[in-house]
Every structure is written in C-alpha cells, then in structure tokens.
Design a protein around this motif. Structure first.
Motif, PDB file in Angstrom:
ATOM      1  N   UNK A 131       1.005  -1.057   0.002  1.00 39.76           N
ATOM      2  CA  UNK A 131       0.143  -0.458  -0.010  1.00 39.76           C
ATOM      3  C   UNK A 131       0.702   1.266  -0.407  1.00 39.76           C
ATOM      4  N   UNK A 132       2.130   1.455   0.833  1.00 38.19           N
ATOM      5  CA  UNK A 132       2.736   2.423   0.697  1.00 38.19           C
ATOM      6  C   UNK A 132       3.435   2.356  -0.123  1.00 38.19           C
ATOM      7  N   UNK A 133       3.697   1.880  -0.849  1.00 34.32           N
ATOM      8  CA  UNK A 133       4.874   1.718  -2.742  1.00 34.32           C
ATOM      9  C   UNK A 133       3.527   2.132  -3.585  1.00 34.32           C
ATOM     10  N   UNK A 134       2.512   1.392  -3.249  1.00 33.26           N
ATOM     11  CA  UNK A 134       1.193   2.176  -4.150  1.00 33.26           C
ATOM     12  C   UNK A 134       1.107   3.712  -4.149  1.00 33.26           C
ATOM     13  N   UNK A 135       1.103   4.084  -3.370  1.00 35.63           N
ATOM     14  CA  UNK A 135       1.208   5.465  -2.755  1.00 35.63           C
ATOM     15  C   UNK A 135       1.955   6.586  -3.168  1.00 35.63           C
ATOM     16  N   UNK A 136       3.315   5.968  -3.041  1.00 32.97           N
ATOM     17  CA  UNK A 136       4.566   6.974  -3.810  1.00 32.97           C
ATOM     18  C   UNK A 136       4.368   6.423  -5.027  1.00 32.97           C
ATOM     19  N   UNK A 137       4.060   5.612  -5.767  1.00 31.07           N
ATOM     20  CA  UNK A 137       3.928   5.676  -7.236  1.00 31.07           C
ATOM     21  C   UNK A 137       2.540   6.554  -7.741  1.00 31.07           C
ATOM     22  N   UNK A 138       1.964   6.626  -7.089  1.00 23.40           N
ATOM     23  CA  UNK A 138       0.310   7.727  -7.090  1.00 23.40           C
ATOM     24  C   UNK A 138       0.690   8.750  -6.736  1.00 23.40           C
ATOM     25  N   UNK A 139       0.853   9.388  -6.217  1.00 23.31           N
ATOM     26  CA  UNK A 139       1.509  10.272  -5.753  1.00 23.31           C
ATOM     27  C   UNK A 139       2.662  11.246  -6.659  1.00 23.31           C
ATOM     28  N   UNK A 140       3.808  10.308  -6.890  1.00 26.34           N
ATOM     29  CA  UNK A 140       5.014  10.763  -8.580  1.00 26.34           C
ATOM     30  C   UNK A 140       4.030  10.800  -9.450  1.00 26.34           C
ATOM     31  N   UNK A 141       3.388   9.949 -10.280  1.00 30.28           N
ATOM     32  CA  UNK A 141       2.669  10.417 -11.054  1.00 30.28           C
ATOM     33  C   UNK A 141       1.521  11.340 -11.099  1.00 30.28           C
ATOM     34  N   UNK A 142       0.946  11.899 -10.031  1.00 31.46           N
ATOM     35  CA  UNK A 142       0.210  12.823 -10.273  1.00 31.46           C
ATOM     36  C   UNK A 142       0.966  14.356 -10.215  1.00 31.46           C
ATOM     37  N   UNK A 143       2.339  14.312  -9.233  1.00 28.99           N
ATOM     38  CA  UNK A 143       3.267  15.363  -9.563  1.00 28.99           C
ATOM     39  C   UNK A 143       3.081  15.798 -11.149  1.00 28.99           C
ATOM     40  N   UNK A 144       4.351  14.111 -11.492  1.00 31.41           N
ATOM     41  CA  UNK A 144       4.214  14.635 -13.340  1.00 31.41           C
ATOM     42  C   UNK A 144       3.431  14.804 -14.154  1.00 31.41           C
ATOM     43  N   UNK A 145       2.336  14.820 -13.839  1.00 33.79           N
ATOM     44  CA  UNK A 145       0.565  14.719 -14.927  1.00 33.79           C
ATOM     45  C   UNK A 145       0.550  16.607 -14.516  1.00 33.79           C
ATOM     46  N   UNK A 146       0.524  16.980 -13.284  1.00 36.51           N
ATOM     47  CA  UNK A 146       0.449  18.139 -13.134  1.00 36.51           C
ATOM     48  C   UNK A 146       0.944  19.302 -13.444  1.00 36.51           C
ATOM     49  N   UNK A 147       2.742  18.876 -13.905  1.00 39.70           N
ATOM     50  CA  UNK A 147       3.375  19.751 -13.825  1.00 39.70           C
ATOM     51  C   UNK A 147       4.139  20.268 -15.077  1.00 39.70           C
ATOM     52  N   UNK A 148       3.771  18.779 -15.768  1.00 40.63           N
ATOM     53  CA  UNK A 148       3.502  18.739 -17.511  1.00 40.63           C
ATOM     54  C   UNK A 148       2.432  19.289 -17.858  1.00 40.63           C
ATOM     55  N   UNK A 149       0.922  19.596 -17.533  1.00 41.73           N
ATOM     56  CA  UNK A 149      -0.156  19.705 -18.088  1.00 41.73           C
ATOM     57  C   UNK A 149       0.194  21.034 -18.090  1.00 41.73           C
ATOM     58  N   UNK A 150       0.340  22.204 -16.828  1.00 42.85           N
ATOM     59  CA  UNK A 150       0.580  23.631 -16.416  1.00 42.85           C
ATOM     60  C   UNK A 150       1.368  23.808 -17.128  1.00 42.85           C
ATOM     61  N   UNK A 151       3.112  23.395 -17.034  1.00 40.47           N
ATOM     62  CA  UNK A 151       4.491  24.381 -17.588  1.00 40.47           C
ATOM     63  C   UNK A 151       4.650  23.873 -18.643  1.00 40.47           C
ATOM     64  N   UNK A 152       4.682  22.193 -18.897  1.00 39.46           N
ATOM     65  CA  UNK A 152       5.474  21.967 -20.131  1.00 39.46           C
ATOM     66  C   UNK A 152       5.035  22.551 -22.136  1.00 39.46           C
ATOM     67  N   UNK A 153       3.588  22.906 -22.514  1.00 35.86           N
ATOM     68  CA  UNK A 153       3.018  22.736 -23.515  1.00 35.86           C
ATOM     69  C   UNK A 153       3.499  21.611 -23.914  1.00 35.86           C
TER      70      UNK A 153
END
Length: 228
Positions: A131-153
């Motif tokens: 469960x702890x590993x899945x939480x890490x994976x989900x958070x990392x994917x959310x971070x990458x998604x937010x950064x790219x959607x907001x700033x990467x074009x």
C-alpha cells in the motif's frame, strides 16, 4: 575546475542527479568515482565529503575550494554559479513548483526507494506492491502529470526543457522502468523522454561497463533480462 565525487553508476541514484545536471547543461567537470561497499569506500569518500557519503561537489575555482554535498544542495549551488543556464525553470511559478516537487523527492517516497533500488544492469519482474509503494507511485504520477499539464506545453519534460526537477526524478524513472511498474500512458511517455536524454544515455552506457557488482541490489527480485 569542478569535481564531482560519485559512486557506482549502476546503483547510485543520489550520484545520478547532479551528474545529469552537469552533463545536460554542458558544464565542464572532473568525475571521481568511488565504488560502494568496499573496505576502503568510506575512507575514500571522507577525503572529499564530511558526511562520508556521495555525491560531493568540489569547486576548485574558488579560493580555498568550496565543498557541497547532498544532491539537491549541489544542484542549487550549480544554479547559483551558472545563472545564465536555466537549471531551474525561468518562469517564477514553474520554478517554485519545480523546487517544491524536488524537495518532496529529496525527502520522501521511501517505500518505493527501499522496495525497488536503482539497478541499471537488469530488468526485474514487478514486485508485490505494498500500500505504501502504491501511494508513492500514485503521488509521483500525479506530480508529473500536474507539472507537464501546467508548464510543459508540447515539450517532453516536466517544465518543457530538461531541468533540475527532471534530474531529481530520473532515478525514479529508472525504478519504474527496471521493475516494470504499471503506469499511465502519459507517465510512460515522460519516462521514455528521460531515458532517451543524451546525458542519461551516457550515464547508462558507462554504468553497463563498470566492473563492480553488488548482489544485494538484486535480493528479493526476479530478473527477467540482464544488460551486464
């Protein structure tokens, strides 16, 4: 001349981060590689780093030398030393976001780090994900998604062009790839961009011809492909 002290490229995630920044931004430096887990390792590292750990950066261009240790501190030092380089994003909002997620990486995600150590010499079957590993994976994917959607074009990295934030997350990219972690399509596209960056490809090529092996980095995992 800058001198960067690192450990085995096959395994040393902390060393990878500042090395990528130096290489990606074409900053000249001398590399000092000290293999991990030998009787001499700690003593040799202590000659450069007061923490007894790598990486460490020595700036010989400053009177009396400057020594910086810890990956993120080294990256910040490089950003200050070379302000003409966009090591952090130029846009103030993007830069604040990039520094925040980089510090989150530096301080967290222990479950995925411990459960899936960096190992560039093989590909392993996906381990049971706690469960702890899945939480890490989900958070990392959310971070990458937010950064790219907001700033990467339309560009492939977190803030468009390759930056310190991509370097900070590069070891996680390798972990997701090495252990075949199931990820979203957009996550995989970002991972492929990092893995194809010339600086990372140079690191991996050097890692695969290193003579040192640490079997413990494979303990508990089922190899499905070897590159060494």
């Amino acid at each position: 001349m800058l001198k960067l002290v690192i450990a085995n490229k096959l395994y040393s995630s902390w060393s990878l981060r500042p090395w990528l920044v130096l290489s990606a931004f074409n900053i000249p430096f001398e590399e000092v590689l000290i293999p991990l887990r030998t009787p001499e390792s700690r003593g040799l590292v202590l000659e450069y780093s007061p923490s007894g750990k790598v990486p460490a950066l020595i700036d010989g261009d400053v009177d009396g030398d400057v020594t910086v240790w810890e990956s993120l501190a080294i990256i910040e030092y490089l950003a200050e030393k070379f302000p003409e380089l966009a090591i952090w994003p130029r846009d103030v909002k993007a830069r604040a976001h990039a520094r925040s997620i980089s510090n989150e990486m530096h301080a967290g995600f222990q479950a995925i780090r411990q459960g899936c150590p960096m190992h560039l010499g093989a590909r392993f079957a996906t381990p049971p994900l706690t469960e702890a590993m899945r939480a890490c994976i989900d958070r990392i994917e959310d971070i990458w998604s937010e950064a790219r959607n907001r700033f990467a074009g339309s560009q492939p990295f977190l803030y468009g062009a390759f930056s310190a934030a991509d370097a900070m997350y590069a070891p996680v990219v390798t972990r997701f790839d090495t252990y075949q972690i199931p990820v979203r399509e957009a996550t995989r596209a970002y991972m492929d961009a990092v893995l194809a960056h010339p600086a990372f490809e140079a690191w991996r090529a050097a890692a695969l011809v290193e003579p040192w092996r640490i079997p413990e980095y494979s303990d508990g995992h089922t190899p499905v492909e070897s590159f060494i």
